[in-house]
Scaffold this active site. Sequence first.
Site, short mmCIF file in Angstrom:
data_model
loop_
_atom_site.label_atom_id
_atom_site.label_comp_id
_atom_site.label_asym_id
_atom_site.label_seq_id
_atom_site.Cartn_x
_atom_site.Cartn_y
_atom_site.Cartn_z
N GLU A 209 0.85 -1.19 0.00
CA GLU A 209 0.00 0.00 0.00
C GLU A 209 0.88 1.24 0.00
OE1 GLU A 209 -2.19 -0.90 3.58
OE2 GLU A 209 -0.89 0.33 4.82
N HIS A 247 -3.95 3.38 8.47
CA HIS A 247 -2.68 2.85 8.97
C HIS A 247 -1.69 3.98 9.19
CE1 HIS A 247 -3.54 -1.25 6.84
NE2 HIS A 247 -4.10 -1.18 8.03
#
Lengths: 344, 380
Positions: A209, A247
């Site tokens: 990611e 995150h």
Amino acid sequence: MAIFIDKKTKLLVQGITGRDGSFHAQQMKKYGTNVVAGVTPGKGSTKVGNIPVFNSVADAIKETKANCSVIYVPPPFAADAIYEAVDAGIKTIVCITEGVPANDMMKVYHYVKEHGARLIGPNCPGLISPELSKVGIIPGNICKKGNIGLVSRSGTLTYEVIFALTKGGMGQSTCIGIGGDQVIGTNFIDCLEAFEKDKATKGIVMIGEIGGSDEEDAAAYIKKHVTKPVVAFIAGRTAPPGKRMGHAGAIISGSSGLAAEKVAALNKVGIPVAISPIDLPRLLTERAKEMKEKEAAKKAKKKAKKASKTPKDGIAKKKAKNSPKSGIANKKEKKEKKNKKSKK
Amino acid sequence: MKVHEYQAKEIFIAAGIPVPPGRIATTVSEAVAIADEIGRPVMVKAQVHVGGRGKAGGVKYAENLEATKIWAQRILELTIKGLPVKKILVTEAVDITSETYLGIILDRVTKKPVIMISAAGGIDIEEVAANTPEKIHKFAVDPELGLRPFEARNLAYKIFRDIKLVRQVADIILKLYDVFWKVDASLVEINPLITTPINEVIAIDAKLNIDDNGLFRHKEIEDMRDLDAENESEIEAREAGLSFIKLDGNIGCVVNGAGLAMATMDLVKHYGGDPANFLDIGGSSNPDKVLTAMRIILRDTNVRAILINIFGGITRCDDVATGIVAAYKELKPEIPIVTRLTGTNAAQAKKILKEINLPTAPTLDEVVKKAIKLAGLDED
């Protein structure tokens, strides 16, 4: 075989009396993991289900010979829990806790390395080697035993990919979530290295990611060291810069950490990057086929080269110089040889 | 979390890092009073959480009280990159003989705090890093050992020759490193750190970002949060324990897990829609969270359909379904809501959702396509 955990894993659960700890300790046991002990200071001599609880990791190891620990304690105490596990001699530590301060983790990271232990996480779903062992929170029912290794920075996205693999008829050797934080104990390269060595793993899926440069580093590593087919997925193509996307590690800072850069780095070394997780099984099949064909072509070329160096061929070539007719024949001959060899 | 320059300077002062005297003002008369107190020419500086405020006219030199009055008024009327200026820092203007960049960041590659120092101070360090990286001196500190005085001194020597300046700069580097650890910073920056004609070293600017994960042990910094600088929906989401970022698209997204939320957004874009937001409802699926999520998304008038994508693990689909039903009844949405709930307790969720009969789809790709279709975007 599998990586990091298997049938020999004797698991200890730190923070076993908490809400998440107690629930998942029993889920792991149900799955077949050998959960031998739990630790919560002040709760020694009690039990969670049938699992004995101890006041310290050292006590738990003395009684049960646990060799792996999973941590569910709240963020303010997570670093301390990791230190305690390391000092007690645990070599594989999985920290599920989300929200551990990065400064704590910087110190912990180097301490763990210096003591020869492996830390997975924090802020991760843990790992599962289907039918052998599960450490963490990945739902066992979506997994299937097989030969695909999966490594991911995400949690639920990992489940989505496992689901797609299982549905696509591809079982897994080990699925591992390495965590979404900036400072994590085990990175893509560690897992790729382990999957490359693992005999049960035949193909690898990597889920990255935005944020940081671990995917780019992994791409460079794969080019040099990984012979097994690898496919990837990168989340965050539409993420805006400067915002933390859930995150702690998923943030584009300035112009670094962009999804496009990661996709380009992976593509550059021949790794296909899926648009949707559902495409991963197909891409992996194609990539494996492509690599096989390339390998075969390479071998055939080598053999053909070798063949062309034999004295017989040398004479043929000399002849060719003298008569153009035999020259054509010679070319044809060579082609046929090549075809025969590549068929083998 | 970002803190303003004036707040960072308060932290610097407490740590013993020299900054020019100054105070914060919210009105023109306050600004003039502060300048009067300083009794010398001042800088008037907009306090907004965006870069490039100087170029936008948010930082001005005021020779006297009259000039202070004019600039304070103009800057307080500014809106810089969408953010209205509500506070200005009035601070003594100091004479500058050199400008140095000094910063500490968490380096993800080495997993260490990295100190950066450069003689190319006063300008955007990202530009320096991109065009002339050799001008930046870097040093990764062993986090267990901490920064030792000789290391700080050697860094200072990269820029300065005069031992008097080296000592002052080394002292500031050590103190800045302490600030970095003490407040759980992810970035702390002085740009520029200046020297004066009488060889003083002063931090005339300050930038400080705090690691959100460290905030639980810094209530004093949490109190510094500038709610004016944040989107109202983002504040509401944070208070409800949701991770939410507003975007400009037309498909609202409710997802569990950050990676899956990003993947869902990416597919929305891929199939011809535009994500209106990033939203992660988190691990424990309290039905109230779903209600808050829906309320926030429905407030956005650009949204033409809501897509709910849940892969149950810790999150239980039945909890999410209960939240959806409650939200549907309370908010009475007029736009289509498309759901896909799979994983833990998906069967129970299906039963719960029967009551309101929403369109569903079995897979990630299909639910995205359906949401785009029902939003009427596939014909555009």
